[in-house]
Design a protein around this motif. Structure first.
Motif, PDB file in Angstrom:
ATOM      1  N   ASP A  44       0.943  -1.204   0.004  1.00  0.00           N
ATOM      2  CA  ASP A  44       0.084   0.131  -0.115  1.00  0.00           C
ATOM      3  C   ASP A  44       0.925   1.298   0.040  1.00  0.00           C
ATOM      4  OD1 ASP A  44       0.115   1.282   3.115  1.00  0.00           O
ATOM      5  OD2 ASP A  44       0.293  -0.916   3.028  1.00  0.00           O
ATOM      6  N   LEU A  45       0.308   2.130  -0.400  1.00  0.00           N
ATOM      7  CA  LEU A  45       0.956   3.594  -0.441  1.00  0.00           C
ATOM      8  C   LEU A  45       1.429   4.335   0.652  1.00  0.00           C
ATOM      9  CD1 LEU A  45      -0.597   5.158  -3.715  1.00  0.00           C
ATOM     10  CD2 LEU A  45       1.730   4.447  -3.547  1.00  0.00           C
ATOM     11  N   GLN A  46       0.608   4.003   1.737  1.00  0.00           N
ATOM     12  CA  GLN A  46       0.664   4.859   2.957  1.00  0.00           C
ATOM     13  C   GLN A  46       1.967   4.393   3.712  1.00  0.00           C
ATOM     14  OE1 GLN A  46      -0.903   7.524   3.870  1.00  0.00           O
ATOM     15  NE2 GLN A  46      -1.746   7.573   2.005  1.00  0.00           N
ATOM     16  N   SER A  47       2.429   3.004   3.138  1.00  0.00           N
ATOM     17  CA  SER A  47       3.847   2.505   3.962  1.00  0.00           C
ATOM     18  C   SER A  47       4.856   3.583   3.595  1.00  0.00           C
ATOM     19  CB  SER A  47       4.053   1.158   3.293  1.00  0.00           C
ATOM     20  OG  SER A  47       2.957   0.204   3.753  1.00  0.00           O
ATOM     21  N   ALA A  48       4.746   4.255   2.411  1.00  0.00           N
ATOM     22  CA  ALA A  48       5.718   5.250   2.103  1.00  0.00           C
ATOM     23  C   ALA A  48       6.149   6.510   3.227  1.00  0.00           C
ATOM     24  CB  ALA A  48       5.413   6.104   0.756  1.00  0.00           C
ATOM     25  N   GLU A  49       5.186   6.403   4.283  1.00  0.00           N
ATOM     26  CA  GLU A  49       5.289   7.358   5.412  1.00  0.00           C
ATOM     27  C   GLU A  49       6.758   6.931   6.126  1.00  0.00           C
ATOM     28  OE1 GLU A  49       1.911   7.665   7.632  1.00  0.00           O
ATOM     29  OE2 GLU A  49       0.989   9.191   6.208  1.00  0.00           O
ATOM     30  N   GLN A  50       7.111   5.719   6.140  1.00  0.00           N
ATOM     31  CA  GLN A  50       8.226   5.079   6.771  1.00  0.00           C
ATOM     32  C   GLN A  50       9.550   5.656   6.353  1.00  0.00           C
ATOM     33  OE1 GLN A  50       7.892   0.777   7.687  1.00  0.00           O
ATOM     34  NE2 GLN A  50       5.829   0.748   6.424  1.00  0.00           N
ATOM     35  N   LEU A  51       9.472   6.200   4.974  1.00  0.00           N
ATOM     36  CA  LEU A  51      10.657   6.705   4.394  1.00  0.00           C
ATOM     37  C   LEU A  51      11.268   7.970   5.176  1.00  0.00           C
ATOM     38  CD1 LEU A  51       9.564   6.848   0.350  1.00  0.00           C
ATOM     39  CD2 LEU A  51      11.443   5.592   1.531  1.00  0.00           C
ATOM     40  N   PHE A  52      10.399   8.690   5.665  1.00  0.00           N
ATOM     41  CA  PHE A  52      10.687  10.013   6.458  1.00  0.00           C
ATOM     42  C   PHE A  52      10.826   9.582   7.917  1.00  0.00           C
ATOM     43  CE2 PHE A  52       8.197  11.231   2.629  1.00  0.00           C
ATOM     44  CZ  PHE A  52       9.478  11.436   1.682  1.00  0.00           C
ATOM     45  N   THR A  53      10.723   8.541   8.293  1.00  0.00           N
ATOM     46  CA  THR A  53      10.660   8.241   9.785  1.00  0.00           C
ATOM     47  C   THR A  53      12.243   7.669  10.198  1.00  0.00           C
ATOM     48  OG1 THR A  53       8.427   7.308   9.703  1.00  0.00           O
ATOM     49  CG2 THR A  53       9.788   6.732  11.612  1.00  0.00           C
ATOM     50  N   ARG A  54      12.635   8.563  11.267  1.00  0.00           N
ATOM     51  CA  ARG A  54      13.897   8.657  11.493  1.00  0.00           C
ATOM     52  C   ARG A  54      13.938   7.501  12.740  1.00  0.00           C
ATOM     53  NH1 ARG A  54      18.594  11.784  10.928  1.00  0.00           N
ATOM     54  NH2 ARG A  54      17.421  13.266   9.750  1.00  0.00           N
ATOM     55  N   PRO A  55      14.662   6.427  12.463  1.00  0.00           N
ATOM     56  CA  PRO A  55      14.565   5.385  13.416  1.00  0.00           C
ATOM     57  C   PRO A  55      15.315   5.492  14.741  1.00  0.00           C
ATOM     58  CG  PRO A  55      15.821   4.454  11.822  1.00  0.00           C
ATOM     59  CD  PRO A  55      15.085   5.777  11.177  1.00  0.00           C
ATOM     60  N   SER A  56      15.014   4.992  15.570  1.00  0.00           N
ATOM     61  CA  SER A  56      16.123   5.538  16.992  1.00  0.00           C
ATOM     62  C   SER A  56      17.262   4.393  16.885  1.00  0.00           C
ATOM     63  CB  SER A  56      15.311   5.295  18.280  1.00  0.00           C
ATOM     64  OG  SER A  56      14.869   3.916  18.284  1.00  0.00           O
ATOM     65  N   ALA A  57      18.387   4.750  17.635  1.00  0.00           N
ATOM     66  CA  ALA A  57      19.665   4.034  17.460  1.00  0.00           C
ATOM     67  C   ALA A  57      19.433   2.828  18.086  1.00  0.00           C
ATOM     68  CB  ALA A  57      20.576   4.808  17.903  1.00  0.00           C
ATOM     69  N   ALA A  58      19.877   1.733  17.573  1.00  0.00           N
ATOM     70  CA  ALA A  58      19.632   0.556  18.202  1.00  0.00           C
ATOM     71  C   ALA A  58      20.908   0.584  19.588  1.00  0.00           C
ATOM     72  CB  ALA A  58      20.279  -0.645  17.269  1.00  0.00           C
ATOM     73  N   PRO A  59      20.452  -0.090  20.574  1.00  0.00           N
ATOM     74  CA  PRO A  59      21.121  -0.206  21.993  1.00  0.00           C
ATOM     75  C   PRO A  59      22.600  -0.854  21.676  1.00  0.00           C
ATOM     76  CG  PRO A  59      19.339  -1.704  22.285  1.00  0.00           C
ATOM     77  CD  PRO A  59      19.108  -1.030  20.664  1.00  0.00           C
ATOM     78  N   LEU A  60      23.601  -0.265  22.343  1.00  0.00           N
ATOM     79  CA  LEU A  60      24.945  -0.988  22.200  1.00  0.00           C
ATOM     80  C   LEU A  60      24.839  -2.238  23.148  1.00  0.00           C
ATOM     81  CD1 LEU A  60      27.728  -0.619  21.186  1.00  0.00           C
ATOM     82  CD2 LEU A  60      28.424   0.392  23.384  1.00  0.00           C
ATOM     83  N   SER A  61      25.297  -3.262  22.479  1.00  0.00           N
ATOM     84  CA  SER A  61      25.113  -4.580  23.434  1.00  0.00           C
ATOM     85  C   SER A  61      26.810  -5.079  23.547  1.00  0.00           C
ATOM     86  CB  SER A  61      24.328  -5.567  22.696  1.00  0.00           C
ATOM     87  OG  SER A  61      24.775  -5.795  21.355  1.00  0.00           O
ATOM     88  N   THR A  62      26.782  -6.000  24.543  1.00  0.00           N
ATOM     89  CA  THR A  62      27.920  -6.591  24.611  1.00  0.00           C
ATOM     90  C   THR A  62      27.921  -8.100  24.837  1.00  0.00           C
ATOM     91  OG1 THR A  62      27.599  -6.687  27.133  1.00  0.00           O
ATOM     92  CG2 THR A  62      28.673  -4.792  26.433  1.00  0.00           C
ATOM     93  N   ILE A  63      28.877  -8.524  24.336  1.00  0.00           N
ATOM     94  CA  ILE A  63      29.139 -10.247  24.052  1.00  0.00           C
ATOM     95  C   ILE A  63      29.700 -10.641  25.527  1.00  0.00           C
ATOM     96  CG2 ILE A  63      29.586 -11.835  22.516  1.00  0.00           C
ATOM     97  CD1 ILE A  63      28.075  -9.698  21.382  1.00  0.00           C
ATOM     98  N   PRO A  64      29.064 -11.529  26.029  1.00  0.00           N
ATOM     99  CA  PRO A  64      29.394 -11.954  27.450  1.00  0.00           C
ATOM    100  C   PRO A  64      30.541 -12.958  27.444  1.00  0.00           C
ATOM    101  CG  PRO A  64      27.482 -12.994  26.956  1.00  0.00           C
ATOM    102  CD  PRO A  64      27.605 -12.132  25.786  1.00  0.00           C
ATOM    103  N   ILE A  65      31.842 -12.722  26.823  1.00  0.00           N
ATOM    104  CA  ILE A  65      32.596 -14.025  26.604  1.00  0.00           C
ATOM    105  C   ILE A  65      33.327 -14.191  27.954  1.00  0.00           C
ATOM    106  CG2 ILE A  65      32.861 -13.224  24.183  1.00  0.00           C
ATOM    107  CD1 ILE A  65      35.472 -11.910  25.017  1.00  0.00           C
ATOM    108  N   ARG A  66      33.350 -13.012  28.810  1.00  0.00           N
ATOM    109  CA  ARG A  66      33.948 -13.472  30.170  1.00  0.00           C
ATOM    110  C   ARG A  66      33.299 -14.653  30.951  1.00  0.00           C
ATOM    111  NH1 ARG A  66      34.869  -8.093  33.273  1.00  0.00           N
ATOM    112  NH2 ARG A  66      32.972  -7.655  32.536  1.00  0.00           N
ATOM    113  N   ARG A  67      31.831 -14.574  30.829  1.00  0.00           N
ATOM    114  CA  ARG A  67      30.775 -15.518  31.444  1.00  0.00           C
ATOM    115  C   ARG A  67      30.884 -16.848  30.695  1.00  0.00           C
ATOM    116  NH1 ARG A  67      24.852 -13.842  31.374  1.00  0.00           N
ATOM    117  NH2 ARG A  67      25.169 -14.656  29.240  1.00  0.00           N
ATOM    118  N   ASP A  68      30.643 -16.803  29.272  1.00  0.00           N
ATOM    119  CA  ASP A  68      30.305 -17.875  28.385  1.00  0.00           C
ATOM    120  C   ASP A  68      31.500 -18.290  27.486  1.00  0.00           C
ATOM    121  OD1 ASP A  68      27.851 -17.430  29.575  1.00  0.00           O
ATOM    122  OD2 ASP A  68      26.992 -16.800  27.963  1.00  0.00           O
ATOM    123  N   GLY A  69      32.535 -17.458  27.501  1.00  0.00           N
ATOM    124  CA  GLY A  69      33.685 -17.821  26.697  1.00  0.00           C
ATOM    125  C   GLY A  69      33.388 -17.977  25.336  1.00  0.00           C
ATOM    126  N   ARG A  70      34.029 -18.829  24.850  1.00  0.00           N
ATOM    127  CA  ARG A  70      34.097 -19.113  23.266  1.00  0.00           C
ATOM    128  C   ARG A  70      32.556 -19.288  22.718  1.00  0.00           C
ATOM    129  NH1 ARG A  70      38.335 -20.467  19.722  1.00  0.00           N
ATOM    130  NH2 ARG A  70      37.636 -21.369  17.741  1.00  0.00           N
TER     131      ARG A  70
END
Length: 615
Positions: free
Chosen positions: A146-172
């Protein structure tokens, strides 16, 4: 608020027939197809009548829409938009034009393609989107019902949160899971390195750190296989594959000014007349100097395999970018492109040597690559303003004894080669050191997340990376923006001297002088002078000029300006003062032409402003 304005026909009858044939192979009930542009305008406030008429005139290209006949039972619409979260090259240009024409209420204008399908029976939304996959390029576009989906073109998404990889706990285990989720293509040795490094740091890595490590350390960027040691029949070889390539240069370096250390190689050229504009007078003229030649070739295989037109387009664009960024600025002149693919399997033109196609379903067919790839590469060259004068293409497949039945070897993942030639001035072949605290200027943009995963995705086997990463592995081709960036580089190298990036100071009367953040110092470390809007705080002028400076409108930085008729004597006096201070010139060539600006204020364009920096 979003305004929608219909446009003209988006595709020729020939291309519509080709698309319709593809749709009917998947869904025989589709009988007719039309396509027209649809414009989407992001407004800060409503447009008045006159301004709307002007906008409609700007977006009207004079074409006509192609309607679907009423003979079919049902009509369905699909709209193909630029990939959400990106700004299309068309939008960059169109929005600039709209703003130049004074329509300030428009924040951005984008363009999509509205497809209308005539079918013998109504289709469900899932069936419709399945057909939409055949109408758009997943790398650069998205499809909506549908054409109304085009409104998403001008939506500025919020930045994704920074995440960490738990290698100290779970290792390899945690690192391997992140490798699969982010398609990092990490080797066993790289995982061990990261585990040891972050153990020393005493913390977990972030997803951003792992992504950047994976790209910068990928096979695509580092050429680890080419640089690795290898053995033949158990005997270690003295040279790597890359060392073998470099061996020719090591034994015969004559005439080579730069190799294997920059964006392109440079060889010495003859003395001749180069024709280009003086950036100060803006007048074209001939310049007697060595015409040194730079040469560059690179590949853009994986993106071209996934999406031939934009993949080959940005392959050519990346090669042009590297030429301009060679040394301290260069001029791209002529381009070439090449393609190596497997058997073409042209419909109704089967050849006896062609085995059944063997490729990943994510990779385009050899025929599609050869139909769309060369057009993409040529389009970027042409729109940038560089002629593509040379090219080749090759098809090859072969059955090898000992391989399992049905296995054929060939360019299933194609070779897309982009190259070119250009010129660079002798004094600008080598890059200089960038001191700590230097300001950086970014040319071009915007920079987007799309394209970030290309290094890792290109380093994996065909179809081995994630689907999302495959279709996010190439930048958006924007040759006009790249041309603007190249124009800046052209003005810089045309200024000559050792440093193509000149300091441009406004030397107007009045106003408080600006102290230079990098005071000029003698070898002993004693400060002699500080830059005060290109006028030293001490009477002795530290801005030297050789005798080859301009006489017309020429003056020199000092506590008071001097008359141009006395320019040469002033230069000699300044040079004598500099020699007596014990600070030698960096190159023996100094210039400081100063000319009145349009506002009547003095503009200093300095090659070697010693009060500000060492050239």
């Amino acid at each position: 608020m979003m305004l929608q304005l219909p446009g003209s026909a988006a595709l020729s009858g020939f291309r519509l027939d080709k698309l319709l044939l593809r749709l009917r192979q998947s869904e025989p009930r589709v009988r007719q197809l039309s396509a027209r542009y649809q414009h989407f305008v992001d407004l800060s406030e409503p447009l008045g009548t006159e301004r709307r008429r002007l906008l409609e005139r700007l977006l009207d290209d004079g074409g006509e829409a192609q309607p679907v006949s009423a003979a079919t039972t049902a009509h369905h619409e699909l709209v193909v938009l630029p990939r959400l979260g990106t700004v299309s090259p068309w939008s960059s240009k169109a929005t600039d034009i709209v703003h130049v024409c004074g329509i300030s209420e428009v924040r951005r204008v984008e363009r999509g393609t509205l497809y209308r399908l005539g079918v013998d029976a109504a289709l469900g939304e899932d069936e419709l989107l399945r057909l939409g996959a055949l109408l758009h390029d997943r790398m650069t576009e998205t499809v909506h019902a549908d054409l109304q989906s085009a409104e998403q073109l001008f939506t500025r998404p919020s930045a994704a949160p920074l995440s960490t990889i738990p290698i100290r706990r779970d290792g390899r285990t945690a690192l391997e899971a992140a490798d699969r989720r982010l398609s990092l293509a990490l080797s066993r040795e790289e995982m061990e390195y990261l585990l040891e490094a972050y153990a020393r740091y005493g913390r977990d890595p972030t997803d951003v750190e792992l992504m950047m490590f994976a790209q910068a350390n990928s096979e695509h960027c580092r050429h680890k296989i080419f640089n690795a040691q290898f053995s033949v029949d158990g005997v270690a070889q003295p040279l790597s594959l890359f060392g073998m390539i470099k061996n020719t240069y090591a034994r015969s370096p004559a005439g080579v000014l730069s190799a294997y250390k920059d964006n392109a190689a440079v060889i010495a050229g003859p003395i001749g007349q180069r024709f280009f504009a003086d950036p100060l007078s803006r007048r074209y003229g001939y310049h007697q100097e060595p015409i040194d030649i730079l040469a560059k070739v690179e590949t853009h295989n994986h993106p071209t395999a996934i999406s031939p037109f934009p993949g080959a387009s940005t392959g050519a664009g990346g090669e042009i970018r590297d030429e301009g960024a060679t040394g301290r600025g260069a001029k791209p002149k002529a381009g070439l492109t090449g393609f190596s693919v497997s058997n073409l399997h042209i419909p109704e033109f089967a050849q006896p040597w062609e085995a059944p196609p063997a490729r990943s379903p994510r990779i385009s067919s050899a025929l599609d690559i050869m139909l769309d790839g060369p057009i993409g590469a040529c389009a970027f060259n042409n729109e940038f303003g560089r002629p593509g004068i040379l090219g080749y293409f090759r098809t090859f497949e072969q059955r090898v004894a000992g391989d399992p039945p049905g296995v054929t070897r060939g360019y299933h993942k194609p070779i897309m080669l982009a190259g070119g030639l250009g010129n660079i001035r002798r004094a600008q072949v080598d890059k200089g050191e960038v001191p700590a605290g230097a300001n950086l200027v970014v040319l071009g943009g915007p920079a987007l997340l799309i394209g970030l995963g290309g290094g890792a995705a290109s380093s994996l086997g065909s179809g081995a990376s994630s689907l999302d990463l495959d279709f996010a592995s190439v930048q958006r081709g924007n040759p006009e923006m790249q041309r603007r960036a190249q124009e800046v580089i052209d003005r810089c190298w045309a200024l000559g001297g050792d440093n193509p990036i000149r300091l441009i100071h406004d030397v107007g009367a009045g106003g408080s002088p600006t102290r230079c953040p990098r005071p000029w110092r003698t070898a002993g470390g004693a400060a002699l002078s500080n830059c005060a809007r290109c006028r030293p705080t001490k009477p002795a002028c530290r801005h030297l000029s050789c005798g080859a400076m301009r006489r017309r409108n020429a003056t020199y930085c000092a506590s008071t300006t001097t008359d141009s008729s006395d320019s040469r004597s002033s230069a000699r006096a300044s040079a004598a003062r500099m020699r007596s201070s014990g600070v030698p010139p960096a190159t023996g060539v100094w210039s400081l032409p100063i000319a009145p600006s349009a506002t009547g204020r003095w503009i200093c364009r300095s090659t070697c402003c010693w009060a500000c920096h060492r050239a």
